[in-house]
Design a protein around this motif. Sequence first.
Motif, PDB file in Angstrom:
ATOM      1  N   VAL A 324       0.869  -1.181   0.000  1.00 17.07           N
ATOM      2  CA  VAL A 324       0.000   0.000   0.000  1.00 17.07           C
ATOM      3  C   VAL A 324       0.905   1.230   0.000  1.00 17.07           C
ATOM      4  O   VAL A 324       1.815   1.339   0.837  1.00 17.07           O
ATOM      5  CB  VAL A 324      -0.918   0.025   1.231  1.00 17.07           C
ATOM      6  N   SER A 325       0.679   2.160  -0.922  1.00 14.60           N
ATOM      7  CA  SER A 325       1.507   3.360  -1.021  1.00 14.60           C
ATOM      8  C   SER A 325       0.657   4.594  -0.743  1.00 14.60           C
ATOM      9  O   SER A 325      -0.467   4.709  -1.236  1.00 14.60           O
ATOM     10  CB  SER A 325       2.128   3.457  -2.421  1.00 14.60           C
ATOM     11  N   ARG A 326       1.217   5.513   0.043  1.00 12.79           N
ATOM     12  CA  ARG A 326       0.517   6.764   0.317  1.00 12.79           C
ATOM     13  C   ARG A 326       1.532   7.902   0.346  1.00 12.79           C
ATOM     14  O   ARG A 326       2.718   7.680   0.630  1.00 12.79           O
ATOM     15  CB  ARG A 326      -0.237   6.694   1.640  1.00 12.79           C
ATOM     16  N   GLY A 329       3.590  12.028   4.901  1.00 10.51           N
ATOM     17  CA  GLY A 329       2.889  13.007   5.710  1.00 10.51           C
ATOM     18  C   GLY A 329       1.411  12.753   5.869  1.00 10.51           C
ATOM     19  O   GLY A 329       0.746  13.438   6.649  1.00 10.51           O
ATOM     20  N   THR A 330       0.874  11.767   5.146  1.00 11.49           N
ATOM     21  CA  THR A 330      -0.542  11.431   5.283  1.00 11.49           C
ATOM     22  C   THR A 330      -0.691  10.288   6.294  1.00 11.49           C
ATOM     23  O   THR A 330       0.191   9.456   6.426  1.00 11.49           O
ATOM     24  CB  THR A 330      -1.164  11.029   3.934  1.00 11.49           C
ATOM     25  N   PRO A 331      -1.828  10.261   7.004  1.00  9.23           N
ATOM     26  CA  PRO A 331      -1.992   9.241   8.048  1.00  9.23           C
ATOM     27  C   PRO A 331      -2.165   7.848   7.472  1.00  9.23           C
ATOM     28  O   PRO A 331      -2.645   7.666   6.355  1.00  9.23           O
ATOM     29  CB  PRO A 331      -3.264   9.693   8.780  1.00  9.23           C
ATOM     30  N   GLY A 332      -1.746   6.858   8.266  1.00 10.73           N
ATOM     31  CA  GLY A 332      -1.903   5.463   7.877  1.00 10.73           C
ATOM     32  C   GLY A 332      -1.519   4.556   9.034  1.00 10.73           C
ATOM     33  O   GLY A 332      -0.751   4.949   9.918  1.00 10.73           O
ATOM     34  N   GLN A 333      -2.034   3.359   9.022  1.00 11.07           N
ATOM     35  CA  GLN A 333      -1.734   2.402  10.087  1.00 11.07           C
ATOM     36  C   GLN A 333      -0.277   1.966   9.997  1.00 11.07           C
ATOM     37  O   GLN A 333       0.236   1.686   8.901  1.00 11.07           O
ATOM     38  CB  GLN A 333      -2.646   1.185   9.965  1.00 11.07           C
ATOM     39  N   THR A 334       0.410   1.905  11.145  1.00 10.86           N
ATOM     40  CA  THR A 334       1.828   1.551  11.146  1.00 10.86           C
ATOM     41  C   THR A 334       2.096   0.167  11.717  1.00 10.86           C
ATOM     42  O   THR A 334       3.186  -0.375  11.532  1.00 10.86           O
ATOM     43  CB  THR A 334       2.638   2.583  11.948  1.00 10.86           C
TER      44      THR A 334
END
Length: 372
Positions: A324-326, A329-334
């Motif tokens: 998954v690429s975003r 600086g954008t939020p995402g599950q780590t």
Amino acid sequence: MASLELRNVVKRYKSQTVLDNLSLTVADGETLVLFGPSGAGKTVLLRLVAGVIDPDEGKIFIGGEDMTDLDAEFRGVGMAFQNFALFPHMTAFDNIATPLQAKRSSQSAMKAGVESVAKLLKIGHVLSHRPRALSNGQKQRTALARALVGSPPVLLLDDPLRNVDAKLRFEMRLELPRLLADRGATVVYVTQDYKEAMALGDRIAVMSQGVIKQLGTPEQIYREPANIEIARLFGDPTINLLDVKPSRDAKGIYVGLSNVQVHLTGAYDATVGRDCVIGLRPEALSFVDEGTPAAIPVTVEAETPLNEKIVTLVRTVRGREILVSRPAGTPGQTEGRAHIAVDGKSALLFDHASGDRIGARNVVNLRSGEAA
């Protein structure tokens, strides 16, 4: 007019067929990128057009005239070779000036032409140097300058940015389209860098094993790859490819991903129960909240920051890995449990046996269903 056309061109070396009945048309003023792995036949094609070697079969036309049997110096073609091909006893200035000397240009015109293109390619400070005193990047730019300086109607560029540093390579991707447009030449540009191909080409011809596998605009090649091989070549990180077997319910044809059914539109009736591969670009996937409709449950395995983007490796319920690429600086599950959603417009379906893309690619609906 300087259109370029190859008709049923064949080139063999002993028992090996390097170009196999290849036909191609490049419009006047168009930049066509030849893209593909080493050994695809890209450089051989350029050398045929330039007249350095002769085809075993087929015809080559420039500006509507048959050039197949014409010597290289009469074809009006400029070429920058992979191996630089600079004259070792001549300065960079004199190497660049050779096309203008052949045209018997005046000294003032020659000086102005060389200095102009050298300034653009940032080699003005090494014009008095001979090739042995130049870095590989400077040699490459000198060869490119020589190809450009005479404003030939057809320009053949064989991976001209291969040996330049990353910063200059990025700058040249921005500068070259304007430079080529100003020259008004018909350009055939070879590269193995998909980003370069997409940045520079009006169209891209994807080559493999001496044939053109797909020909289209950069957007067409990226969004509608003809097969799995091409889908893998374009994109960083690479496309996610998952084995699926489409099924049918009251809403239509679907494939299953982690207890979610991904419904497909298009002529997919014949794929029911058939082994297929679904392709999902990493940037077409996004992290969503658990309560989001059609959220796909996954487990986060690892996260890799890559400057302008963050790539996350997740696993589906059945243990299949997905990238998954975003944007950075954008939020995402780590870590731990997470949920992702599919951008339906970018999903691709391929035949498992042949690798060819099947019909339309749009995903229009997701709902809870069987596990992937």
